[in-house]
Design an enzyme around this catalytic site. Structure first.
Site, PDB file in Angstrom:
ATOM      1  N   GLU A  90      35.951  35.290 -38.774  1.00 45.41           N
ATOM      2  CA  GLU A  90      35.658  33.885 -38.499  1.00 45.41           C
ATOM      3  C   GLU A  90      34.967  33.683 -37.158  1.00 45.41           C
ATOM      4  O   GLU A  90      34.414  32.612 -36.899  1.00 45.41           O
ATOM      5  CB  GLU A  90      36.948  33.059 -38.541  1.00 45.41           C
ATOM      6  N   GLU A 121      49.785  53.028 -44.146  1.00 47.55           N
ATOM      7  CA  GLU A 121      50.365  52.586 -42.873  1.00 47.55           C
ATOM      8  C   GLU A 121      51.072  53.719 -42.132  1.00 47.55           C
ATOM      9  O   GLU A 121      51.302  53.628 -40.924  1.00 47.55           O
ATOM     10  CB  GLU A 121      51.330  51.424 -43.087  1.00 47.55           C
TER      11      GLU A 121
END
EC number: 4.2.1.126
Length: 307
Positions: A90, A121
């Site tokens: 953004e 992970e």
């Protein structure tokens, strides 16, 4: 790590605890379930507020990186990684930053944005490799995001970033966490146990989103990407954003709509340039020169030459 050790570790992590206020949630009607969730969500803003001093330190570090030509890199797994990517992508349309100035990394790569990647992970080597692929350096700032504060992918990335002499920030929801102890700055929002035990996409994810909003937005304000509370570095790349750019010019200058359109057209849709042209009477080239002389700060460019 053995399963026994991992179970012991999880038992000590705040975000993995059981919430005594939601033990009966599976017996409740829909409205009561939603009220329980909402009651817990009310705790998030207060937890973030309590971490404000560390968030401030984080912003100062990021601004320092930007001023040295460095980057802001977010790193996380699962929800945490996706939140980092969301904030990073953004920044380009909102503030017209160059591609690569704010980056989001997720364990497992792009596929992991929409699909779970098994074991990603836990891959410490991937955490280091992903940073090396960016040519990560001491000019950059790394923000490691993990609600539990223990994600190996993130911990390894933070350790590598410290080896690079870069500033490191941990965003987590677990006091005295692994990543909090590694990082230079430990931003810990203590939101408490989740509505559903261990479902850190809930309060923890909300807290992380609020913190990332603060880190990026405040940093962009500090490097001159706004004027008043207006997004004057907006990239007017589609019809909605162009209409917003017109409104911003009108709001900043109190000009008529047609004047805003004409100024933006002459300024090649550069909102700052259009505003400076209207308010000071300079032409496009002069406006760009004034902004360059003031490192892009519109307010400073407007006062240039005044005594």
């Amino acid at each position: 790590m053995t399963q026994v050790n991992l179970l012991s570790e999880l038992n000590s992590i705040a975000s993995e605890g059981r919430n005594i206020d939601t033990l009966d949630i599976d017996t409740l009607p829909t409205l009561a379930i939603l009220e329980k969730i909402n009651q817990e969500d009310h705790k998030v803003a207060a937890a973030v507020s309590a971490a404000m001093a560390d968030i401030t330190s984080g912003v100062e570090a990021i601004v320092s990186s930007f001023n040295r030509g460095g980057r802001l890199v977010y790193m996380g797994a699962g929800t945490s990684g996706r939140l980092g990517i969301l904030d990073a992508v953004e920044c380009m349309p909102t503030f017209s930053v160059p591609e690569g100035m704010v980056i989001g990394l997720i364990a497992g790569g792009e596929k992991a944005v929409i699909h779970a990647v098994e074991g990603a992970e836990d891959d410490r080597a991937m955490g280091v490799a992903d940073l090396k692929a960016l040519n990560f350096s001491d000019k950059d700032t790394l923000v490691g995001i993990a609600a539990s504060g223990r994600t190996p992918y993130v911990a390894a990335g933070l350790e590598y970033a410290k080896q690079c002499k870069a500033t490191t920030i941990a965003v987590n929801c677990s006091p005295n966490s692994v990543i909090g102890q590694i990082a230079d700055i430990d931003i810990c929002a203590q939101v408490g146990p989740e509505v559903l035990t261990g479902s850190t996409r809930l309060k923890s994810g909300t807290a992380q989103k609020l913190i990332l909003n603060m880190l990026s937005t405040a940093s962009m304000i500090r490097i001159g990407k706004t004027y008043q509370n207006l997004m004057v570095d907006l990239n007017a790349s589609n019809q909605k954003l162009y209409a917003r750019a017109v409104r911003i010019v009108m709001q900043a200058t109190d000009c008529e709509e047609q004047t805003a359109y004409e100024a933006l057209d002459h300024a090649n849709k550069e909102v700052k340039v259009a505003i400076l042209m209207i308010l000071t009477g300079v032409d496009v080239q002069q406006a760009r020169e004034k902004l360059a002389q003031k490192q892009g700060f519109l307010r400073h460019a407007m006062s240039q030459g005044e005594s």
